[in-house]
Design a protein around this motif. Structure first.
Motif, PDB file in Angstrom:
ATOM      1  N   GLN A 120       0.877   4.440  -2.656  1.00  0.00           N
ATOM      2  CA  GLN A 120       0.730   5.832  -2.245  1.00  0.00           C
ATOM      3  C   GLN A 120       1.894   6.694  -2.728  1.00  0.00           C
ATOM      4  N   ASN A 121       3.061   6.131  -2.789  1.00  0.00           N
ATOM      5  CA  ASN A 121       4.249   6.904  -3.180  1.00  0.00           C
ATOM      6  C   ASN A 121       4.337   7.113  -4.692  1.00  0.00           C
ATOM      7  N   ASP A 170       0.837  -1.201   0.000  1.00  0.00           N
ATOM      8  CA  ASP A 170       0.000   0.000   0.000  1.00  0.00           C
ATOM      9  C   ASP A 170       0.871   1.250   0.000  1.00  0.00           C
ATOM     10  N   GLN A 171       2.019   1.195   0.669  1.00  0.00           N
ATOM     11  CA  GLN A 171       2.919   2.347   0.692  1.00  0.00           C
ATOM     12  C   GLN A 171       3.478   2.628  -0.697  1.00  0.00           C
TER      13      GLN A 171
END
Length: 297
Positions: A187-188, A183-184
């Motif tokens: 998002q990035n 998920d990170q």
């Protein structure tokens, strides 16, 4: 209208045979039905078209006067009947399809349809889901093929094919070497997505629920090929139908990215107006879509 075409047919038959029995036989009617039809025609206008001479009916002056016009009217009616009967064979169609379906599925179906029915035109309008739904509701299109879910009180939405969305990037993108994205990572990354109102964007937003507000959307584009070119250029990552990406994955110009734990599947739909007459052409198109569904994947 005070007369029927059947009454006029009886009039012409009696004028030809001078006999009600033979006239009835030629029209595959009973004698009483033929007599009743002729009597009703004369009584409705308070006229006599024949002189009764024993068992014979001999056409009179008024009958001879109107006979040519009746013959012309019956000929026109039969010609119209033939034209209407021709619509039992598939005719021309006006289709609407969303971008992925229009570019990667509808064209082959159109080619097959026109090959099977030479001389029949099939026009295709490509737009997003909301635009296609609106045009179907206004009877501007015969059939819609859409990627997104929609709801309209006057339309029928029939589930058709199952599709899968795929997240992808350029082979030179930093995420290209990762087998699965967290998920990170999502998002990035910078995202290049379809516009709001498209079926692809609707399905993507649903798949990314809970994470959607934190995604960095750099561009929103209306065309699949523009998105693919932007991703190839390294501007960001994206998400499109696997149908639109197969060739790019095969030649290595784009790379699939794994997104665990998220449902990336969606449904394609066929859309018809509830009050739309399903002509032979529409029925044949639907049968073609059903055959494609049977052979899908």
């Amino acid at each position: 209208m005070k007369y029927s075409l059947r009454q006029l047919e009886v009039f012409l038959a009696v004028a030809h045979y001078d006999n009600i029995t033979r006239a009835a036989e030629s029209l595959a009617m009973s004698q009483s039905a033929a007599s009743s039809a002729l009597r009703d025609l004369e009584e409705q206008f308070d006229i006599r078209l024949f002189d009764r001479v024993g068992k014979r009916l001999q056409i009179n002056e008024l009958g001879r006067l109107v006979r040519p016009r009746v013959e012309a009217l019956i000929a026109q009616a039969r010609s119209l009947e033939q034209e209407l009967n021709q619509h039992q064979t598939p005719g021309s169609l006006k289709l609407g399809a969303t971008l992925t379906i229009g570019n990667y599925l509808a064209v082959e179906l159109m080619a097959s349809y026109m090959s099977e029915h030479p001389g029949r035109r099939v026009t295709l309008e490509v737009a997003n889901t909301s635009a296609i739904v609106e045009k179907i509701s206004n009877f501007e299109l015969d059939i819609g093929l859409i990627e997104g879910e929609a709801n309209h009180p006057n339309l029928i939405f029939t589930p058709w094919l199952e599709d899968e969305l795929v997240v992808f990037c350029s082979p030179r993108h930093p995420l290209a070497t990762k087998k699965q994205l967290s998920d990170q990572d999502l998002q990035n990354a910078g995202w290049i997505l379809r516009e709001q109102g498209s079926g692809t964007r609707q399905a993507f937003d649903w798949a990314m629920r809970g994470l959607l507000p934190r995604l960095n959307v750099l561009l929103e584009l209306q065309h699949t090929e523009a998105i693919k070119r932007s991703v190839r250029a390294g501007l960001g990552i994206s998400c499109l139908s696997r149908i639109a990406l197969q060739e790019s994955f095969q030649n290595g110009s784009l790379v699939e990215l794994g997104i665990p734990g998220r449902n990336m599947h969606r449904q394609f739909y066929l859309v018809l107006h509830k009050q739309k007459y399903q002509s032979a052409g529409i029925r044949h198109w639907l049968s073609m879509c059903a055959k494609l569904e049977q052979n899908w994947h």
